[in-house]
Design an enzyme around this catalytic site. Structure first.
Site, PDB file in Angstrom:
ATOM      1  N   ASP A 237       2.892  -2.213   8.659  1.00  0.00           N
ATOM      2  CA  ASP A 237       2.845  -0.876   9.265  1.00  0.00           C
ATOM      3  C   ASP A 237       2.516  -0.912  10.751  1.00  0.00           C
ATOM      4  O   ASP A 237       1.933   0.018  11.287  1.00  0.00           O
ATOM      5  CB  ASP A 237       1.829   0.000   8.508  1.00  0.00           C
ATOM      6  CG  ASP A 237       0.400  -0.529   8.623  1.00  0.00           C
ATOM      7  OD1 ASP A 237       0.209  -1.629   9.171  1.00  0.00           O
ATOM      8  OD2 ASP A 237      -0.522   0.180   8.166  1.00  0.00           O
TER       9      ASP A 237
ATOM     10  N   ASN B 159      -0.882   5.220  10.063  1.00  0.00           N
ATOM     11  CA  ASN B 159      -1.482   5.684   8.822  1.00  0.00           C
ATOM     12  C   ASN B 159      -1.100   7.117   8.481  1.00  0.00           C
ATOM     13  O   ASN B 159      -1.134   7.514   7.330  1.00  0.00           O
ATOM     14  CB  ASN B 159      -3.010   5.569   8.890  1.00  0.00           C
ATOM     15  CG  ASN B 159      -3.424   4.102   8.965  1.00  0.00           C
ATOM     16  OD1 ASN B 159      -3.074   3.309   8.109  1.00  0.00           O
ATOM     17  ND2 ASN B 159      -4.108   3.739  10.032  1.00  0.00           N
TER      18      ASN B 159
ATOM     19  N   GLY C 245       0.823  -1.217   0.000  1.00  0.00           N
ATOM     20  CA  GLY C 245       0.000   0.000   0.000  1.00  0.00           C
ATOM     21  C   GLY C 245       0.852   1.260   0.000  1.00  0.00           C
ATOM     22  O   GLY C 245       2.032   1.239   0.333  1.00  0.00           O
TER      23      GLY C 245
ATOM     24  N   THR D 126      -6.258  -6.653   0.651  1.00  0.00           N
ATOM     25  CA  THR D 126      -5.344  -7.493   1.436  1.00  0.00           C
ATOM     26  C   THR D 126      -5.394  -8.961   0.993  1.00  0.00           C
ATOM     27  O   THR D 126      -4.376  -9.651   1.013  1.00  0.00           O
ATOM     28  CB  THR D 126      -5.698  -7.399   2.938  1.00  0.00           C
ATOM     29  OG1 THR D 126      -7.119  -7.548   3.093  1.00  0.00           O
ATOM     30  CG2 THR D 126      -5.296  -6.063   3.515  1.00  0.00           C
TER      31      THR D 126
ATOM     32  N   ASN E  26     -10.132  -6.491  14.681  1.00  0.00           N
ATOM     33  CA  ASN E  26      -9.185  -7.361  13.982  1.00  0.00           C
ATOM     34  C   ASN E  26      -7.836  -6.660  13.914  1.00  0.00           C
ATOM     35  O   ASN E  26      -7.715  -5.567  13.366  1.00  0.00           O
ATOM     36  CB  ASN E  26      -9.726  -7.615  12.563  1.00  0.00           C
ATOM     37  CG  ASN E  26      -8.681  -8.237  11.649  1.00  0.00           C
ATOM     38  OD1 ASN E  26      -7.748  -8.893  12.121  1.00  0.00           O
ATOM     39  ND2 ASN E  26      -8.849  -8.044  10.349  1.00  0.00           N
TER      40      ASN E  26
ATOM     41  N   GLN F 128       2.948  -6.884  -5.904  1.00  0.00           N
ATOM     42  CA  GLN F 128       1.516  -6.723  -6.180  1.00  0.00           C
ATOM     43  C   GLN F 128       1.405  -5.440  -7.012  1.00  0.00           C
ATOM     44  O   GLN F 128       1.529  -4.338  -6.482  1.00  0.00           O
ATOM     45  CB  GLN F 128       0.735  -6.577  -4.859  1.00  0.00           C
ATOM     46  CG  GLN F 128      -0.769  -6.537  -5.056  1.00  0.00           C
ATOM     47  CD  GLN F 128      -1.519  -6.124  -3.788  1.00  0.00           C
ATOM     48  OE1 GLN F 128      -0.978  -5.439  -2.920  1.00  0.00           O
ATOM     49  NE2 GLN F 128      -2.767  -6.518  -3.699  1.00  0.00           N
TER      50      GLN F 128
ATOM     51  N   ARG G 119      -2.129   8.858   3.498  1.00  0.00           N
ATOM     52  CA  ARG G 119      -2.296   9.862   4.556  1.00  0.00           C
ATOM     53  C   ARG G 119      -0.971  10.334   5.166  1.00  0.00           C
ATOM     54  O   ARG G 119      -0.938  11.255   5.962  1.00  0.00           O
ATOM     55  CB  ARG G 119      -3.222   9.306   5.648  1.00  0.00           C
ATOM     56  CG  ARG G 119      -4.684   9.362   5.244  1.00  0.00           C
ATOM     57  CD  ARG G 119      -5.561   8.594   6.193  1.00  0.00           C
ATOM     58  NE  ARG G 119      -5.438   7.152   6.001  1.00  0.00           N
ATOM     59  CZ  ARG G 119      -5.936   6.241   6.827  1.00  0.00           C
ATOM     60  NH1 ARG G 119      -6.574   6.616   7.916  1.00  0.00           N
ATOM     61  NH2 ARG G 119      -5.796   4.953   6.561  1.00  0.00           N
TER      62      ARG G 119
ATOM     63  N   SER H 295      49.550  25.295  26.283  1.00  0.00           N
ATOM     64  CA  SER H 295      48.315  25.862  25.723  1.00  0.00           C
ATOM     65  C   SER H 295      48.573  26.413  24.329  1.00  0.00           C
ATOM     66  O   SER H 295      49.658  26.917  24.029  1.00  0.00           O
ATOM     67  CB  SER H 295      47.819  27.004  26.612  1.00  0.00           C
ATOM     68  OG  SER H 295      47.437  26.465  27.847  1.00  0.00           O
TER      69      SER H 295
HETATM   70  C1  UD1 Z   1      -7.129  -4.189   7.546  1.00  0.00           C
HETATM   71  C2  UD1 Z   1      -8.212  -5.211   7.831  1.00  0.00           C
HETATM   72  C3  UD1 Z   1      -9.008  -4.779   9.065  1.00  0.00           C
HETATM   73  C4  UD1 Z   1      -8.074  -4.632  10.246  1.00  0.00           C
HETATM   74  C5  UD1 Z   1      -6.935  -3.674   9.914  1.00  0.00           C
HETATM   75  C6  UD1 Z   1      -5.895  -3.715  11.002  1.00  0.00           C
HETATM   76  C7  UD1 Z   1      -8.833  -6.084   5.646  1.00  0.00           C
HETATM   77  C8  UD1 Z   1      -9.865  -6.106   4.595  1.00  0.00           C
HETATM   78  N1  UD1 Z   1      -9.085  -5.317   6.702  1.00  0.00           N
HETATM   79  O1  UD1 Z   1      -7.781  -2.974   7.225  1.00  0.00           O
HETATM   80  O2  UD1 Z   1      -9.993  -5.739   9.364  1.00  0.00           O
HETATM   81  O3  UD1 Z   1      -8.778  -4.177  11.372  1.00  0.00           O
HETATM   82  O4  UD1 Z   1      -6.275  -4.059   8.691  1.00  0.00           O
HETATM   83  O5  UD1 Z   1      -4.933  -2.727  10.811  1.00  0.00           O
HETATM   84  O6  UD1 Z   1      -7.850  -6.778   5.553  1.00  0.00           O
HETATM   85  N2  UD1 Z   1      -1.986  -3.942   1.524  1.00  0.00           N
HETATM   86  C9  UD1 Z   1      -1.370  -4.473   0.418  1.00  0.00           C
HETATM   87  N3  UD1 Z   1      -2.078  -4.551  -0.748  1.00  0.00           N
HETATM   88  C10 UD1 Z   1      -3.359  -4.153  -0.848  1.00  0.00           C
HETATM   89  C11 UD1 Z   1      -3.983  -3.612   0.292  1.00  0.00           C
HETATM   90  C12 UD1 Z   1      -3.279  -3.522   1.462  1.00  0.00           C
HETATM   91  O7  UD1 Z   1      -0.202  -4.858   0.464  1.00  0.00           O
HETATM   92  O8  UD1 Z   1      -3.918  -4.279  -1.942  1.00  0.00           O
HETATM   93  C13 UD1 Z   1      -1.227  -3.853   2.759  1.00  0.00           C
HETATM   94  C14 UD1 Z   1      -1.029  -2.420   3.211  1.00  0.00           C
HETATM   95  O9  UD1 Z   1       0.195  -1.895   2.711  1.00  0.00           O
HETATM   96  C15 UD1 Z   1      -1.003  -2.553   4.721  1.00  0.00           C
HETATM   97  C16 UD1 Z   1      -1.864  -3.804   4.995  1.00  0.00           C
HETATM   98  O10 UD1 Z   1      -1.964  -4.484   3.781  1.00  0.00           O
HETATM   99  O11 UD1 Z   1       0.301  -2.783   5.216  1.00  0.00           O
HETATM  100  C17 UD1 Z   1      -3.248  -3.458   5.523  1.00  0.00           C
HETATM  101  O12 UD1 Z   1      -3.916  -2.694   4.545  1.00  0.00           O
HETATM  102  P1  UD1 Z   1      -4.842  -1.472   4.918  1.00  0.00           P
HETATM  103  O13 UD1 Z   1      -5.341  -0.873   3.657  1.00  0.00           O
HETATM  104  O14 UD1 Z   1      -4.176  -0.603   5.910  1.00  0.00           O
HETATM  105  O15 UD1 Z   1      -6.066  -2.245   5.603  1.00  0.00           O
HETATM  106  P2  UD1 Z   1      -7.064  -1.646   6.641  1.00  0.00           P
HETATM  107  O16 UD1 Z   1      -8.111  -0.896   5.916  1.00  0.00           O
HETATM  108  O17 UD1 Z   1      -6.336  -0.964   7.705  1.00  0.00           O
HETATM  109 MG    MG Z   2      -4.356  -0.086   7.908  1.00  0.00          MG
END
Ligand code: UD1
Ligand code: MG
Length: 452
Positions: free
Chosen positions: A102, A227, A11, A79, A169, A73, A15, A404
Site C-alpha cells: 500500500d 489507509n 490486509g 505482518t 519504520n 494468508q 478505513r 456542407s
Molecule cells: C507496519 C509496521 C510499522 C510500520 C508501518 C509502515 C508491523 C508490526 N508494523 O504497521 O512498524 O511503521 O507498517 O507502514 O509490521 N498485512 C498482511 N497480513 C497481516 C497484516 C498486514 O498481509 O496479517 C499487510 C497489509 O495488507 C499491509 C502491510 O502488511 O499491506 C502492513 O500492514 P499494516 O497493518 O498496515 O501495518 P501497520 O500497522 O501500518
Molecule cells: Mg499500514
C-alpha cells in the site's frame, strides 16, 4: 547477489470503507499495488511473491499480467505471520526485500539505495527509516548510543518516551532470507495487538549479534502508506507533483501545475506547453513545440511535434505533426491523423485515417473512413457508417471536396477531386473529378404569404 521480493497485501484496509481491497484502489489510473510491483521489478528483482488474503481474487485479477506468484494468508495474524506464509516459496539462500503493498509512492531509486546499502554493509537485516514531523501511527526506530539500532516499537506498544521518536519504520526491509525465516519461527504474539510482528525479528537478530542496520532516507514521501481515501488523494497529489516537476526539469512548460494532471508514464518532449486544466493519461507521448490544453483530456495517444490541442477529448489515437485540434473535438480510438490536419469544433472522429493537410473544421462525424490528402469536409457532414447491424467504410480520395451537410452512406467511395453538393445524401460511389448532387428540384411558390 540474488534478491526475491515479498509484498504483503493480505490486509483489508477497513478505513477505505470499500468493497474493494485497499491495494486495488487506483492512483494515476493504476491500482496501488501495481505501482509497488513495478517499482520492485524496475529495481531489477524478478522473483516476486505477493501475500494475498482479503479480496484476493481482485488482487490476483489486477496482477494477472505481471510475473508474480501468490501465497494466501487465510487469517491476518500480523505482518510476521504474512511473511511466514511465504516461507516454502522463498529461496533461503537469497536476499529478501519485504514491503507492504500500500505504498504507491515508493520509487525504484529508493529500493536500489536500500539494496546497495544492505549489500555493502553485508547486513543480515536492514530496515529503511525516515524522519516524520508527525510520526503518529508508525513503528519507531529505537537506537542507543553504543549499539546503534536496538528495536522497532509499534505506536500501540510504545512508552511515552518512545512515542517522541520521529524516526519511523517504513515497513520496507532487506533480509538474508534463511536467517529471517529462522527468526520468524520464534515470533510470539505478546504485544498490544496480539499479532505476529515482523518488526520483532530485527530486534531478535540484533540480540543474536547478526548484522542489523538502518538506512535513513530523506525521501519521506516514498514510504507514505494509504489507509483511507484522504491519504489516497494526498498520494495522488504527490504523484502528480513529482511528474510535473520531472517534466518541467526536462524543458516542458506547465503553466499551472496545480491544475495539470499527468500520469507517470506519459512522455512529453521539451518546449511543449501544457495549459491549465489538462489531464494526460496512460501511455501518451507528445512531441516538441506542441501546445496542449487548456481543458483537454488525452489518454494513450501518440502526438507529434507542433500540434495544438484546445479543449478536446482524445483517446487511443495518433495525431501527426502540426495538427490543429479543437476546441471541442472528440477523437476516439484508432483515429490516425497525418500531418497538418485540422479538426475543428464539434467534430468526432473514430477508427479513421485522415491524410495530410485534410480539414474537418466543424460539426462533423467521421467513422470507419479512409480519407486522402487535402480533403475538405464541409460543416455538418456525417459518414453514415452503421445500419443497425454492421459498420461500413467510407473512402474519400485525395483533394475531395465534401459540401456542407453531406450524408455519406457507407459503403461509399468518392474519387479524387470529386465534389459533393451541399445537403446531398450520397448513396453510391462518385468517380474522380465528378460533381455529385442529390437534391429535389426546389419548389418556389410565389406570393405564398400575401393573402394571409
Ligand atoms: C507496519 C509496521 C510499522 C510500520 C508501518 C509502515 C508491523 C508490526 N508494523 O504497521 O512498524 O511503521 O507498517 O507502514 O509490521 N498485512 C498482511 N497480513 C497481516 C497484516 C498486514 O498481509 O496479517 C499487510 C497489509 O495488507 C499491509 C502491510 O502488511 O499491506 C502492513 O500492514 P499494516 O497493518 O498496515 O501495518 P501497520 O500497522 O501500518
Ligand atoms: Mg499500514
Amino acid at each position: 547477489m540474488s534478491y526475491s521480493a515479498v509484498i504483503l497485501a493480505a490486509g483489508k484496509g477497513v478505513r477505505m470503507s470499500s468493497d474493494l481491497p485497499k491495494v486495488v484502489h487506483r492512483i494515476s489510473g493504476k491500482p496501488i499495488i501495481i505501482h509497488v510491483v513495478e517499482a520492485v521489478i524496475n529495481a531489477g528483482i524478478n522473483e516476486l511473491i505477493v501475500v494475498v488474503g482479503h479480496g484476493q481474487n481482485k488482487v490476483r485479477e489486477v496482477l494477472a499480467d505481471y510475473p508474480v506468484n501468490f501465497v494466501v494468508q487465510e487469517e491476518q495474524l500480523g505482518t510476521g505471520h504474512a511473511l511466514m506464509c511465504a516461507k516454502t516459496r522463498i529461496n533461503h539462500q537469497h536476499n529478501l526485500l519485504v514491503l507492504a503493498g500500500d505504498i504507491p509512492l515508493l520509487q525504484t531509486k529508493t529500493i536500489k539505495n536500500l539494496i546497495d546499502f544492505h549489500n555493502t554493509e553485508v547486513n543480515d537485516a536492514t530496515v529503511l527509516s525516515t524522519i516524520l514531523e508527525n510520526p503518529h501511527g508508525y513503528g519507531r526506530i529505537v537506537r542507543n548510543d553504543k549499539e546503534g539500532f536496538v528495536k522497532i516499537v509499534e505506536e500501540k506498544d510504545a512508552i511515552n518516551e518512545e512515542k517522541l521518536i520521529k524516526e519511523i519504520n517504513s515497513g520496507i526491509y532487506c533480509f538474508q532470507a534463511g536467517l529471517a525465516m529462522q527468526a520468524l519461527d520464534r515470533l510470539n504474539t505478546e504485544n498490544a495487538q496480539g499479532e505476529y510482528y515482523l518488526t520483532d525479528i530485527l530486534e531478535m537478530l540484533k540480540l543474536e549479534e547478526e548484522r542489523v542496520g538502518v538506512l535513513l532516507t530523506s525521501e519521506a514521501t516514498d514510504v507514505f502508506g494509504i489507509n483511507d481515501r484522504v491519504q489516497l488523494a494526498e498520494a495522488q497529489a504527490i504523484m502528480y507533483a513529482r511528474k510535473n516537476e520531472e517534466l518541467m526539469r526536462k524543458g516542458v512548460t506547465i503553466v499551472d501545475p496545480n491544475s495539470t494532471f499527468i500520469d507517470k508514464e506519459v512522455e512529453i518532449a521539451s518546449d511543449t506547453v501544457v495549459m491549465p486544466f489538462t489531464i494526460i493519461e496512460g501511455k501518451t507521448v507528445i512531441g516538441t513545440n506542441s501546445e496542449i490544453g487548456p481543458y483537454s483530456r488525452i489518454n494513450d495517444t501518440l502526438i507529434g511535434a507542433g500540434v495544438i490541442i484546445e479543449n478536446s477529448r482524445i483517446r487511443e489515437a495518433i495525431i501527426g505533426d502540426s495538427c490543429i485540434i479543437g476546441p471541442f473535438a472528440y477523437i476516439r480510438p484508432e483515429a490516425v491523423l497525418g500531418a497538418e490536419v485540422k479538426v475543428g469544433d464539434f467534430v468526432e472522429i473514430k477508427k479513421s485515417k485522415i491524410g495530410k493537410g485534410s480539414k474537418i473544421p466543424h460539426l462533423t462525424y467521421i467513422g470507419d473512413t479512409i480519407m486522402g490528402e487535402n480533403v475538405n469536409v464541409g460543416a455538418g457532414t456525417i459518414t453514415c457508417n452503421y445500419d443497425g447491424y454492421n459498420k461500413y467504410e467510407t473512402v474519400l480520395e485525395d483533394e475531395v471536396f465534401i459540401g456542407s451537410n453531406t450524408n455519406l452512406v457507407a459503403p461509399v467511395r468518392i474519387g479524387k477531386k470529386a465534389v459533393t453538393g451541399a445537403g446531398s445524401t450520397i448513396t453510391s460511389d462518385v468517380p474522380s473529378n465528378a460533381l455529385a448532387l442529390e437534391r429535389a428540384t426546389p419548389k418556389i411558390i410565389k406570393d405564398w404569404n400575401n393573402n394571409k
